[in-house]
Scaffold this active site. Sequence first.
Site, mmCIF file in Angstrom:
data_model
loop_
_atom_site.group_PDB
_atom_site.id
_atom_site.type_symbol
_atom_site.label_atom_id
_atom_site.label_comp_id
_atom_site.label_asym_id
_atom_site.label_seq_id
_atom_site.Cartn_x
_atom_site.Cartn_y
_atom_site.Cartn_z
ATOM 1 N N PRO A 1 -23.529 -12.492 14.461
ATOM 2 C CA PRO A 1 -23.161 -12.493 13.102
ATOM 3 C C PRO A 1 -23.440 -15.025 12.930
ATOM 4 O O PRO A 1 -23.576 -15.666 13.992
ATOM 5 C CB PRO A 1 -21.334 -13.038 12.944
ATOM 6 C CG PRO A 1 -21.103 -13.021 14.087
ATOM 7 C CD PRO A 1 -21.915 -12.355 14.747
ATOM 8 N N SER B 1 -17.861 -24.825 17.819
ATOM 9 C CA SER B 1 -18.095 -23.469 18.558
ATOM 10 C C SER B 1 -17.817 -22.267 17.722
ATOM 11 O O SER B 1 -17.191 -21.720 16.536
ATOM 12 C CB SER B 1 -18.078 -23.101 19.602
ATOM 13 O OG SER B 1 -16.353 -22.561 19.614
ATOM 14 N N LYS B 2 -18.467 -20.748 18.191
ATOM 15 C CA LYS B 2 -18.675 -19.756 17.621
ATOM 16 C C LYS B 2 -17.268 -18.959 17.513
ATOM 17 O O LYS B 2 -16.221 -18.434 17.053
ATOM 18 C CB LYS B 2 -19.448 -18.710 17.596
ATOM 19 C CG LYS B 2 -21.304 -18.155 17.165
ATOM 20 C CD LYS B 2 -21.875 -17.224 17.262
ATOM 21 C CE LYS B 2 -22.768 -17.762 16.442
ATOM 22 N NZ LYS B 2 -23.421 -16.169 16.514
ATOM 23 N N ARG B 3 -16.423 -19.753 18.747
ATOM 24 C CA ARG B 3 -15.370 -19.141 19.027
ATOM 25 C C ARG B 3 -14.039 -19.897 18.275
ATOM 26 O O ARG B 3 -12.473 -19.476 18.363
ATOM 27 C CB ARG B 3 -14.482 -19.196 20.669
ATOM 28 C CG ARG B 3 -15.369 -18.321 21.503
ATOM 29 C CD ARG B 3 -15.649 -17.940 23.167
ATOM 30 N NE ARG B 3 -16.110 -19.308 23.652
ATOM 31 C CZ ARG B 3 -17.112 -20.036 23.262
ATOM 32 N NH1 ARG B 3 -18.170 -18.729 22.915
ATOM 33 N NH2 ARG B 3 -18.082 -21.112 23.546
#
Length: 503
Positions: free
Chosen positions: A16, A262-264
């Site tokens: 994504p 970040s993505k996390r």
Amino acid sequence: MSKPVRVRFAPSPTGPLHIGGVRTALFNYLFAKKNGGTFYLRIEDTDQNRFVPGAEEYILEALEWLGISPEETIGKNEKFGPYRQSERKHLYKQYADLLIESGNAYYAFDTAESLDAHRKQHEAEGKTFIYNHHNREKLDTSLVLTEAETAKRIANNEDYVIRFKTPVNETLHLKDIIRGEVKFETNLLDDKVLFKSDGMPTYHLANIVDDHLMETSHVIRGEEWLPSMPLHVMLYRAFRWDAPEFAHLPLILKPIGNGKLSKRDGDKMGFPVFPLEWKTSEGVSSGYREKGFFPETVVNFLALLGWNDGTEKELFSLEELTQVFDLKRVHKSGAKFDPEKNKWFNHQYLMKQEDLVLAEQFSKIIESKDLNRYFSLVDLAKIVSLIKERADFVSEFYDMSDFFFIAPTTYDEKASKNWKAETPALMQELISVLEEISDFTSVNIETIVKDWMTKNEIGMGKVMQPFRLSLVGALKGPHLFDIVEVIGKQETISRLQNAINTL
Ligand code: GLU
């Protein structure tokens, strides 16, 4: 004459789209619109190992939701197509060959094992192995082979890569629109791989060739690509092509602590870092759209991540942004992501929406509940107008207004203490007063009820609190007579009757 403005968003479909990528797309879009140029989208999928199905569709859907779709892309005005690098595969080899011919690149035959051995040996000596001008002539490359030897090894199907031959002893003074002059020492750079023997270019080669062929005038991208800028500029030079102008956008930082968002971080910190929800077999990552954010909100808060118009102004529509956006006003330093402020932005856009539009969204939530009382869209719009002041999201509406839909079955204990011995008789009288009202609108009901209280010398508190308690079940909610108008005469009287019977 300067080149027409053509800018691109060039994501790799590896999952994504992170909110930082969306900001890059937005700034490219705004720059194009501001300068009467073109914004196009190219999919950089040369690294097939990292390809994630669905990512490409996700990216396009996200941009469409935000109203910043590219003018040219896969399946749309394919003037410079194909717009997917995997479909341009046949194009790149000839450019790698050109660099070999001009002495700007070379073949390297080193196997993974031999490179590993070099690495280990360097480590043992306390050094780091870098594939660069120091080492390249000691390694297995065409720089130390004769042309015939090189040709023979290629003809024998030996694995090779093509590497850029970084010039030595040069200081590059490069210009970045946001950062001003940026200096790089070529001796500190490694010889990057440009082409692999599987017939695929690496990001660096494909990116430069395509930016050139697609006539990109400005490269606007995230700061994480700044270290690639010297290689990219040297590649343009090696091809004798005019380089585009560069602008590297500041990092988006975590709300608290240090480092890049970040993505996390989203799922860890409880807010979305993706525009749309992303579902995999491993779980769901939340998205701004599904959390109830308006696209206008997301555009607005992203625009302010690293940019402002020089005033205190914070609310910008997409249209306004296309008029005032200026790359020169983008900051160098990282921009902190502020999820709380993002909610505030959503509240602002909620207040700007037409009640009827919000009512339509609200009606979907209402329909999904098994309620015995249904309102028309116009009634829902009235409810919305009474509660939206205190909401950030449409999804909060129901909890703030459930008493419009369901009559109370229990009554707040503390508030029930105001239900005195004389209250039932008073409420009964109130019912008679209400029954007589034909123009059942808030202001009229209020006037008549208050007249009745004044005439009979009944204190406000004696009526208003039990009245509210009967309708809402607690002492909360918007202006009482507004509630009365919306739920209507019959329902008001029935709720009063219920309270008389129960309390
Ligand atoms: N494909 C790169 C990415 O994933 C593009 C970087 C660039 O804009 O040059 O972000």
